[in-house]
Design a protein around this motif. Structure first.
Motif, PDB file in Angstrom:
ATOM      1  N   LEU A  60       0.839  -1.187   0.000  1.00 28.65           N
ATOM      2  CA  LEU A  60       0.000   0.000   0.000  1.00 28.65           C
ATOM      3  C   LEU A  60       0.884   1.250   0.000  1.00 28.65           C
ATOM      4  N   LEU A  61       0.593   2.152  -0.920  1.00 27.13           N
ATOM      5  CA  LEU A  61       1.423   3.337  -1.131  1.00 27.13           C
ATOM      6  C   LEU A  61       0.635   4.595  -0.785  1.00 27.13           C
ATOM      7  N   GLU A  62       1.283   5.470  -0.032  1.00 23.43           N
ATOM      8  CA  GLU A  62       0.628   6.688   0.447  1.00 23.43           C
ATOM      9  C   GLU A  62       0.992   7.905  -0.398  1.00 23.43           C
ATOM     10  N   GLU A  63       0.231   8.962  -0.197  1.00 17.60           N
ATOM     11  CA  GLU A  63       0.547  10.232  -0.824  1.00 17.60           C
ATOM     12  C   GLU A  63       1.958  10.654  -0.426  1.00 17.60           C
ATOM     13  N   GLY A  64       2.693  11.185  -1.373  1.00 19.01           N
ATOM     14  CA  GLY A  64       4.048  11.654  -1.086  1.00 19.01           C
ATOM     15  C   GLY A  64       5.117  10.620  -1.351  1.00 19.01           C
ATOM     16  N   GLN A  65       4.715   9.360  -1.576  1.00 19.30           N
ATOM     17  CA  GLN A  65       5.702   8.353  -1.934  1.00 19.30           C
ATOM     18  C   GLN A  65       6.030   8.436  -3.427  1.00 19.30           C
ATOM     19  N   LEU A  91      -3.502  -1.461  -8.124  1.00 17.82           N
ATOM     20  CA  LEU A  91      -4.847  -1.265  -7.604  1.00 17.82           C
ATOM     21  C   LEU A  91      -5.051   0.184  -7.176  1.00 17.82           C
ATOM     22  N   THR A  92      -6.234   0.721  -7.452  1.00 18.76           N
ATOM     23  CA  THR A  92      -6.607   2.036  -6.948  1.00 18.76           C
ATOM     24  C   THR A  92      -7.106   1.901  -5.514  1.00 18.76           C
ATOM     25  N   GLU A  93      -7.297   3.043  -4.844  1.00 19.32           N
ATOM     26  CA  GLU A  93      -7.796   2.987  -3.470  1.00 19.32           C
ATOM     27  C   GLU A  93      -9.172   2.322  -3.424  1.00 19.32           C
ATOM     28  N   ALA A  94     -10.015   2.619  -4.417  1.00 17.73           N
ATOM     29  CA  ALA A  94     -11.348   2.015  -4.424  1.00 17.73           C
ATOM     30  C   ALA A  94     -11.268   0.493  -4.562  1.00 17.73           C
ATOM     31  N   MET A  95     -10.355   0.013  -5.382  1.00 20.07           N
ATOM     32  CA  MET A  95     -10.177  -1.431  -5.550  1.00 20.07           C
ATOM     33  C   MET A  95      -9.662  -2.065  -4.267  1.00 20.07           C
ATOM     34  N   ILE A  96      -8.731  -1.368  -3.588  1.00 21.00           N
ATOM     35  CA  ILE A  96      -8.205  -1.874  -2.315  1.00 21.00           C
ATOM     36  C   ILE A  96      -9.336  -1.994  -1.306  1.00 21.00           C
ATOM     37  N   LYS A  97     -10.159  -0.938  -1.240  1.00 23.72           N
ATOM     38  CA  LYS A  97     -11.243  -0.910  -0.252  1.00 23.72           C
ATOM     39  C   LYS A  97     -12.243  -2.023  -0.503  1.00 23.72           C
ATOM     40  N   ARG A  98     -12.532  -2.336  -1.761  1.00 27.85           N
ATOM     41  CA  ARG A  98     -13.466  -3.426  -2.065  1.00 27.85           C
ATOM     42  C   ARG A  98     -12.895  -4.771  -1.627  1.00 27.85           C
ATOM     43  N   GLY A 122      -5.295   8.142   3.123  1.00 27.46           N
ATOM     44  CA  GLY A 122      -4.005   8.565   2.585  1.00 27.46           C
ATOM     45  C   GLY A 122      -3.413   7.615   1.567  1.00 27.46           C
ATOM     46  N   ILE A 123      -4.002   6.434   1.409  1.00 30.72           N
ATOM     47  CA  ILE A 123      -3.488   5.458   0.449  1.00 30.72           C
ATOM     48  C   ILE A 123      -4.004   5.814  -0.946  1.00 30.72           C
ATOM     49  N   VAL A 124      -3.118   5.859  -1.911  1.00 37.87           N
ATOM     50  CA  VAL A 124      -3.512   6.236  -3.274  1.00 37.87           C
ATOM     51  C   VAL A 124      -3.396   5.082  -4.260  1.00 37.87           C
ATOM     52  N   GLN A 125      -2.644   4.047  -3.896  1.00 35.06           N
ATOM     53  CA  GLN A 125      -2.392   2.968  -4.854  1.00 35.06           C
ATOM     54  C   GLN A 125      -1.825   1.767  -4.111  1.00 35.06           C
ATOM     55  N   ALA A 126      -1.931   0.608  -4.734  1.00 34.31           N
ATOM     56  CA  ALA A 126      -1.271  -0.596  -4.212  1.00 34.31           C
ATOM     57  C   ALA A 126      -0.760  -1.416  -5.377  1.00 34.31           C
ATOM     58  N   THR A 127       0.258  -2.220  -5.110  1.00 31.77           N
ATOM     59  CA  THR A 127       0.692  -3.241  -6.059  1.00 31.77           C
ATOM     60  C   THR A 127       0.418  -4.593  -5.413  1.00 31.77           C
ATOM     61  N   TYR A 128      -0.007  -5.554  -6.237  1.00 31.38           N
ATOM     62  CA  TYR A 128      -0.433  -6.852  -5.702  1.00 31.38           C
ATOM     63  C   TYR A 128      -0.081  -7.948  -6.692  1.00 31.38           C
ATOM     64  N   PHE A 129       0.504  -9.041  -6.152  1.00 38.09           N
ATOM     65  CA  PHE A 129       0.739 -10.231  -6.969  1.00 38.09           C
ATOM     66  C   PHE A 129       0.233 -11.435  -6.203  1.00 38.09           C
ATOM     67  N   GLN A 130      -0.695 -12.159  -6.805  1.00 35.38           N
ATOM     68  CA  GLN A 130      -1.412 -13.212  -6.089  1.00 35.38           C
ATOM     69  C   GLN A 130      -0.564 -14.437  -5.776  1.00 35.38           C
ATOM     70  N   LYS A 131       0.567 -14.635  -6.472  1.00 42.83           N
ATOM     71  CA  LYS A 131       1.389 -15.816  -6.219  1.00 42.83           C
ATOM     72  C   LYS A 131       2.474 -15.569  -5.177  1.00 42.83           C
ATOM     73  N   ASP A 132       2.596 -14.338  -4.687  1.00 43.95           N
ATOM     74  CA  ASP A 132       3.412 -14.119  -3.499  1.00 43.95           C
ATOM     75  C   ASP A 132       2.729 -14.807  -2.322  1.00 43.95           C
TER      76      ASP A 132
END
Length: 388
Positions: free
Chosen positions: A93-98, A120-127, A136-146
């Motif tokens: 999860l990545l915050e503003e300012g990163q 992922l956008t914040e809306a996708m994360i929240k779902r 404050g979270i603006v984006q995330a990166t996600y890999f399902q096989k981790d």
């Protein structure tokens, strides 16, 4: 008093040292010893880690170390390893300012190497994770096989196979000095006597710099004390709760049994020798950790902590490891400084060290960027964006 004589002596009995012993002893008649100062193998690193395994890195070498390690784990499974993998995914999860562009560039790199990371956008994360506070979270990166791998099963496999190949383990044995002989042999002076060896591998994790200093070498590896706690039952809407990492805060969560395991990264600091042996939980830090954990995962406020422990990361200036020969000392090698990634990369690094020692170079992966000489030449590798 001489205790033993070896062809190869490995200083450190965590995952990295154990993997080296396993690989170096396969189909080999070399006399190999492992020296561990604690009373058990694993020390204050591997035996206390959470078992994370991921492909999300910003450096191609780290991604390739994960790919190679997974391939080797599957091969070990064919030879009897009980491989327990939970592919729950990692979400950063990545915050503003990163530096969002750097993470996006890393995602492009990952995808070029076959790692299909999602952005992922914040809306996708929240779902996906409605129980978390994404302020404050603006984006995330996600890999399902981790995901997560059982640490005990892998380290036990290394030990069992090494013992069958006649590797000698010396626990409760602390290295106190070294003496380089005129004939090129290393006399390793320990708390129980001396060991003569023609090759030495420094795999002492957070304490590798102390071993380096005995050779008058400055290995830039610093201990960073870390703490983990586990809660009692937490209701989650899905079995697919990932490893979640708030990168700016250094805060992480993942499912552990019926509860949640959480960690909050602490910065590296000078650690007194006595403290390093105890690895006791710092309750003042735990209070700060709990406060931040409840802020990001509000339902934890009604949970009890049912287990807790402390251990150490091994941190380098560029958050990348030191792997390979130490040019200034004949027969000396280092495999340390993995910044929390040692367990997951231990299968690959054991094989690479075998290639360096027996063949003179690592050929399965081109590892020049992670050699110790980068610090001597002031050409450190690009800092790892996904350091945690």
């Amino acid at each position: 008093m001489f205790m033993d004589k070896a062809d190869i002596a490995i200083i450190g009995g965590g995952a990295m040292g154990l993997s080296c012993a396993y690989q170096l002893s396969r189909n080999s008649k070399q006399r190999i010893v492992v020296i561990e100062r604690e009373s058990y193998l694993g020390g204050h690193t591997t035996s206390r880690c959470a078992g994370g395994f991921r492909y999300q890195f910003s450096n191609a070498l780290n991604i390739n170390l994960s790919l190679l390690s997974y391939q080797l784990l599957l091969e070990m499974q064919q030879e009897g390893l009980r491989l327990n993998i939970q592919p729950c995914g990692y979400m950063f999860l990545l915050e503003e300012g990163q530096d969002i562009p750097s993470y996006n560039a890393a995602v492009d790199l990952q995808r070029s190497l076959g790692i299909n990371t999602e952005v992922l956008t914040e809306a996708m994360i929240k779902r996906r994770l409605p129980m978390l506070n994404t302020e404050g979270i603006v984006q995330a990166t996600y890999f399902q096989k981790d995901g997560l791998i059982n640490v005990h099963d892998v380290t036990s496999y290394y030990i069992e196979k090494s013992k069958k190949s006649n590797v000698q383990f010396y626990t409760d044995t602390e290295v106190v000095d070294v003496d380089l002989k005129d004939n090129g042999m290393h006399e390793i002076i320990t708390s129980r006597g001396s060991i003569l060896s023609r090759i030495v591998v420094i795999a002492a994790g957070p304490w590798s710099s102390r071993i380096g200093s005995l050779y008058h070498i400055n290995l830039p590896v610093m201990p960073a004390k870390q703490q983990i706690f586990i809660t009692d039952h937490v209701s989650l809407p899905s079995e697919n709760f990932p490893v979640v990492l708030y990168m700016k805060e250094g805060l992480g969560f993942h499912r552990e049994g019926d509860g949640i395991l959480s960690e909050m990264s602490r910065p590296p600091t000078a650690v007194a020798e006595g403290e390093s042996r105890d690895a006791e939980v710092d309750l003042k830090w735990e209070l700060l950790h709990c406060k931040q954990a409840i802020y990001r995962f509000p339902s934890l406020s009604s949970c009890r902590i049912v287990n807790r422990w402390a251990g150490y990361y091994e941190v380098t200036p560029d958050e990348n490891p030191i792997i390979g020969p130490i040019d200034s000392v004949n027969g000396l090698y280092c495999v340390a400084g993995f910044n929390g990634h040692g367990f997951m990369h231990s299968p690959a690094c054991g094989l690479l060290m075998k290639e360096w020692i027996y063949e003179g170079f690592a050929h399965t992966l081109h590892m020049d960027d992670f050699l110790y000489r980068r610090f001597m030449n002031h050409t450190s590798a690009k800092e790892e964006t996904f350091g945690f």
